[in-house]
Design a protein around this motif. Structure first.
Motif, PDB file in Angstrom:
ATOM      1  N   ASP A   1      10.560 -22.000 -29.097  1.00 43.13           N
ATOM      2  CA  ASP A   1      10.495 -21.375 -27.771  1.00 43.13           C
ATOM      3  C   ASP A   1      11.449 -20.191 -27.663  1.00 43.13           C
ATOM      4  OD1 ASP A   1       8.495 -22.929 -26.772  1.00 43.13           O
ATOM      5  OD2 ASP A   1       9.804 -24.275 -25.633  1.00 43.13           O
ATOM      6  N   THR A   2      12.598 -20.274 -28.321  1.00 42.93           N
ATOM      7  CA  THR A   2      13.540 -19.150 -28.309  1.00 42.93           C
ATOM      8  C   THR A   2      12.888 -17.912 -28.902  1.00 42.93           C
ATOM      9  OG1 THR A   2      15.475 -20.591 -28.458  1.00 42.93           O
ATOM     10  CG2 THR A   2      15.755 -18.311 -29.183  1.00 42.93           C
ATOM     11  N   HIS A   3      12.198 -18.074 -29.994  1.00 38.72           N
ATOM     12  CA  HIS A   3      11.604 -16.932 -30.687  1.00 38.72           C
ATOM     13  C   HIS A   3      10.374 -16.407 -29.949  1.00 38.72           C
ATOM     14  CE1 HIS A   3      14.616 -18.241 -33.271  1.00 38.72           C
ATOM     15  NE2 HIS A   3      13.935 -19.277 -33.759  1.00 38.72           N
ATOM     16  N   ARG A   4       9.709 -17.304 -29.223  1.00 42.12           N
ATOM     17  CA  ARG A   4       8.608 -16.861 -28.368  1.00 42.12           C
ATOM     18  C   ARG A   4       9.154 -15.950 -27.263  1.00 42.12           C
ATOM     19  NH1 ARG A   4       6.812 -21.435 -27.533  1.00 42.12           N
ATOM     20  NH2 ARG A   4       5.111 -21.459 -29.033  1.00 42.12           N
ATOM     21  N   ILE A   5      10.266 -16.335 -26.681  1.00 37.48           N
ATOM     22  CA  ILE A   5      10.883 -15.542 -25.620  1.00 37.48           C
ATOM     23  C   ILE A   5      11.347 -14.188 -26.151  1.00 37.48           C
ATOM     24  CG2 ILE A   5      12.906 -15.421 -24.098  1.00 37.48           C
ATOM     25  CD1 ILE A   5      12.586 -18.519 -23.790  1.00 37.48           C
ATOM     26  N   VAL A   6      11.997 -14.195 -27.318  1.00 35.53           N
ATOM     27  CA  VAL A   6      12.468 -12.945 -27.920  1.00 35.53           C
ATOM     28  C   VAL A   6      11.289 -12.036 -28.232  1.00 35.53           C
ATOM     29  CG1 VAL A   6      13.591 -11.933 -29.938  1.00 35.53           C
ATOM     30  CG2 VAL A   6      14.602 -13.936 -28.826  1.00 35.53           C
ATOM     31  N   ALA A   7      10.230 -12.604 -28.807  1.00 30.55           N
ATOM     32  CA  ALA A   7       9.053 -11.804 -29.153  1.00 30.55           C
ATOM     33  C   ALA A   7       8.449 -11.156 -27.911  1.00 30.55           C
ATOM     34  CB  ALA A   7       8.016 -12.681 -29.854  1.00 30.55           C
ATOM     35  N   GLU A   8       8.296 -11.912 -26.857  1.00 28.78           N
ATOM     36  CA  GLU A   8       7.718 -11.373 -25.624  1.00 28.78           C
ATOM     37  C   GLU A   8       8.578 -10.255 -25.056  1.00 28.78           C
ATOM     38  OE1 GLU A   8       7.351 -14.860 -23.246  1.00 28.78           O
ATOM     39  OE2 GLU A   8       5.425 -15.464 -24.110  1.00 28.78           O
ATOM     40  N   ALA A   9       9.884 -10.443 -25.103  1.00 31.68           N
ATOM     41  CA  ALA A   9      10.797  -9.437 -24.547  1.00 31.68           C
ATOM     42  C   ALA A   9      10.773  -8.141 -25.345  1.00 31.68           C
ATOM     43  CB  ALA A   9      12.224  -9.993 -24.506  1.00 31.68           C
ATOM     44  N   HIS A  10      10.318  -8.211 -26.591  1.00 29.08           N
ATOM     45  CA  HIS A  10      10.322  -7.031 -27.458  1.00 29.08           C
ATOM     46  C   HIS A  10       8.899  -6.591 -27.838  1.00 29.08           C
ATOM     47  CE1 HIS A  10      14.698  -6.704 -27.999  1.00 29.08           C
ATOM     48  NE2 HIS A  10      14.653  -7.998 -27.702  1.00 29.08           N
ATOM     49  N   ASP A  11       7.938  -6.988 -27.013  1.00 32.66           N
ATOM     50  CA  ASP A  11       6.543  -6.542 -27.156  1.00 32.66           C
ATOM     51  C   ASP A  11       5.952  -6.883 -28.520  1.00 32.66           C
ATOM     52  OD1 ASP A  11       6.495  -5.396 -24.544  1.00 32.66           O
ATOM     53  OD2 ASP A  11       7.568  -3.661 -25.319  1.00 32.66           O
ATOM     54  N   LEU A  12       6.277  -8.071 -29.015  1.00 31.34           N
ATOM     55  CA  LEU A  12       5.690  -8.575 -30.245  1.00 31.34           C
ATOM     56  C   LEU A  12       4.751  -9.735 -29.905  1.00 31.34           C
ATOM     57  CD1 LEU A  12       8.896  -8.616 -32.484  1.00 31.34           C
ATOM     58  CD2 LEU A  12       7.210  -6.787 -32.244  1.00 31.34           C
ATOM     59  N   ASP A  13       3.943 -10.130 -30.866  1.00 30.53           N
ATOM     60  CA  ASP A  13       2.997 -11.232 -30.664  1.00 30.53           C
ATOM     61  C   ASP A  13       3.742 -12.558 -30.795  1.00 30.53           C
ATOM     62  OD1 ASP A  13       1.098 -13.228 -30.890  1.00 30.53           O
ATOM     63  OD2 ASP A  13      -0.244 -12.060 -32.159  1.00 30.53           O
ATOM     64  N   PRO A  14       3.981 -13.269 -29.686  1.00 29.01           N
ATOM     65  CA  PRO A  14       4.793 -14.486 -29.771  1.00 29.01           C
ATOM     66  C   PRO A  14       4.165 -15.577 -30.616  1.00 29.01           C
ATOM     67  CG  PRO A  14       3.862 -14.228 -27.566  1.00 29.01           C
ATOM     68  CD  PRO A  14       3.587 -12.962 -28.293  1.00 29.01           C
ATOM     69  N   ALA A  15       2.847 -15.724 -30.551  1.00 36.27           N
ATOM     70  CA  ALA A  15       2.191 -16.769 -31.346  1.00 36.27           C
ATOM     71  C   ALA A  15       2.345 -16.482 -32.833  1.00 36.27           C
ATOM     72  CB  ALA A  15       0.716 -16.870 -30.961  1.00 36.27           C
ATOM     73  N   ALA A  16       2.215 -15.217 -33.214  1.00 41.12           N
ATOM     74  CA  ALA A  16       2.361 -14.851 -34.620  1.00 41.12           C
ATOM     75  C   ALA A  16       3.797 -15.063 -35.092  1.00 41.12           C
ATOM     76  CB  ALA A  16       1.943 -13.403 -34.834  1.00 41.12           C
ATOM     77  N   VAL A  17       4.759 -14.750 -34.235  1.00 41.45           N
ATOM     78  CA  VAL A  17       6.162 -14.957 -34.597  1.00 41.45           C
ATOM     79  C   VAL A  17       6.449 -16.437 -34.810  1.00 41.45           C
ATOM     80  CG1 VAL A  17       8.533 -14.838 -33.719  1.00 41.45           C
ATOM     81  CG2 VAL A  17       7.039 -12.844 -33.546  1.00 41.45           C
ATOM     82  N   VAL A  18       5.986 -17.289 -33.899  1.00 46.90           N
ATOM     83  CA  VAL A  18       6.218 -18.727 -34.033  1.00 46.90           C
ATOM     84  C   VAL A  18       5.526 -19.276 -35.273  1.00 46.90           C
ATOM     85  CG1 VAL A  18       5.786 -20.984 -32.983  1.00 46.90           C
ATOM     86  CG2 VAL A  18       6.669 -19.110 -31.588  1.00 46.90           C
ATOM     87  N   ALA A  19       4.308 -18.820 -35.533  1.00 46.78           N
ATOM     88  CA  ALA A  19       3.590 -19.277 -36.727  1.00 46.78           C
ATOM     89  C   ALA A  19       4.336 -18.887 -37.997  1.00 46.78           C
ATOM     90  CB  ALA A  19       2.174 -18.704 -36.740  1.00 46.78           C
ATOM     91  N   ALA A  20       4.834 -17.660 -38.037  1.00 45.70           N
ATOM     92  CA  ALA A  20       5.594 -17.216 -39.205  1.00 45.70           C
ATOM     93  C   ALA A  20       6.894 -17.994 -39.334  1.00 45.70           C
ATOM     94  CB  ALA A  20       5.873 -15.716 -39.109  1.00 45.70           C
ATOM     95  N   PHE A  21       7.566 -18.252 -38.223  1.00 47.87           N
ATOM     96  CA  PHE A  21       8.814 -19.017 -38.230  1.00 47.87           C
ATOM     97  C   PHE A  21       8.594 -20.399 -38.845  1.00 47.87           C
ATOM     98  CE2 PHE A  21      11.546 -22.094 -35.900  1.00 47.87           C
ATOM     99  CZ  PHE A  21      12.782 -21.668 -36.365  1.00 47.87           C
ATOM    100  N   GLN A  22       7.441 -21.006 -38.571  1.00 50.52           N
ATOM    101  CA  GLN A  22       7.167 -22.367 -39.030  1.00 50.52           C
ATOM    102  C   GLN A  22       6.512 -22.412 -40.413  1.00 50.52           C
ATOM    103  OE1 GLN A  22       4.851 -23.534 -35.571  1.00 50.52           O
ATOM    104  NE2 GLN A  22       6.621 -24.590 -34.677  1.00 50.52           N
ATOM    105  N   ASN A  23       6.184 -21.266 -40.982  1.00 47.85           N
ATOM    106  CA  ASN A  23       5.524 -21.208 -42.282  1.00 47.85           C
ATOM    107  C   ASN A  23       6.539 -21.484 -43.396  1.00 47.85           C
ATOM    108  OD1 ASN A  23       4.270 -20.305 -44.716  1.00 47.85           O
ATOM    109  ND2 ASN A  23       2.909 -19.002 -43.530  1.00 47.85           N
ATOM    110  N   PRO A  24       6.250 -22.417 -44.315  1.00 46.46           N
ATOM    111  CA  PRO A  24       7.189 -22.700 -45.414  1.00 46.46           C
ATOM    112  C   PRO A  24       7.523 -21.472 -46.255  1.00 46.46           C
ATOM    113  CG  PRO A  24       5.490 -24.404 -45.280  1.00 46.46           C
ATOM    114  CD  PRO A  24       5.084 -23.324 -44.318  1.00 46.46           C
ATOM    115  N   LYS A  25       6.615 -20.509 -46.333  1.00 45.23           N
ATOM    116  CA  LYS A  25       6.906 -19.296 -47.102  1.00 45.23           C
ATOM    117  C   LYS A  25       8.067 -18.517 -46.482  1.00 45.23           C
ATOM    118  CE  LYS A  25       2.253 -18.616 -48.974  1.00 45.23           C
ATOM    119  NZ  LYS A  25       1.079 -17.693 -49.037  1.00 45.23           N
TER     120      LYS A  25
END
Length: 210
Positions: free
Chosen positions: A130-154
């Protein structure tokens, strides 16, 4: 010629938070002269990823950081610090920066600042999607994509690669600003350096020998 620099950073590093304003001013003052890469370190990783209460020196260190750099810590952070149970996990923080940076590679320094403000101002855990979703939204990034990348083992593997890269460069503390030249890698300034002092150091290294 554009100078290549590496900023060794950790989002859970108070001294990086204090160094941030000077570094951002240095980057602005030298736009077009430098190519600045932000890499995360593992200050609180592995067995070091522990609740804030396990680090009783933090409040005193924060006071020193404020005295020497002028930055202030937000009430949300102070409340979280006093509560003492939030785990500082630098691997999670590094994953977050990688996930954010993937959408805006040229804004790495801005996004590093956003993560530090999420922690040092608002007191939000950098392990929480949720923290990264908030940061992404505040900086005009795609929050769902950021969260998905954050959770990706790669992304976790990429974070560990950054840790190893900084160790190979000889980084043993944060913040560290490195200049890459034909003669090797040189450290510029330190945690309490001003923007002007950093520019002076850059000029000194780039000026031809007399």
């Amino acid at each position: 010629m554009t100078a290549r620099l590496t900023y060794a950073f950790d989002a859970y590093c108070g001294w990086c938070y204090g160094f941030g304003p000077a570094l951002r001013q240095f980057a602005a003052d030298n736009t077009g002269r430098i190519d600045l890469h932000v890499l995360s370190g593992g200050l609180f990783s592995g067995p070091g990823a522990r609740p804030t209460a396990a680090y009783p020196h933090i409040p005193e260190a924060n006071n020193r950081i404020t005295a020497l750099t002028g930055v202030t810590f937000g009430q949300g952070y102070l409340d979280t610090l006093a509560e003492g149970t939030t785990v500082m996990d630098s691997t999670a923080a590094a994953k977050a920066l990688i996930a954010l940076r993937a959408q805006a590679p040229t804004r790495a320094l801005e996004l590093a600042r956003a993560l530090q403000e999420a922690w040092y101002v608002d007191g939000r855990s950098l392990s929480t999607p949720d923290t990264h979703r908030i940061v992404a939204e505040a900086h005009d990034l795609d929050p769902a994509a950021v969260v998905a990348a954050f959770q990706n083992p790669k992304t976790a593997a990429a974070a560990r690669t950054e840790f190893r890269t900084l160790r190979r460069l000889g980084v043993d503390g944060y913040p560290t600003l490195l200049l890459h030249t034909d003669t090797g890698v040189h450290r510029l300034g330190g945690p309490v350096s001003t923007a002007a002092a950093l520019t002076e150091a850059l000029n000194r290294h780039l000026s031809p020998a007399l």
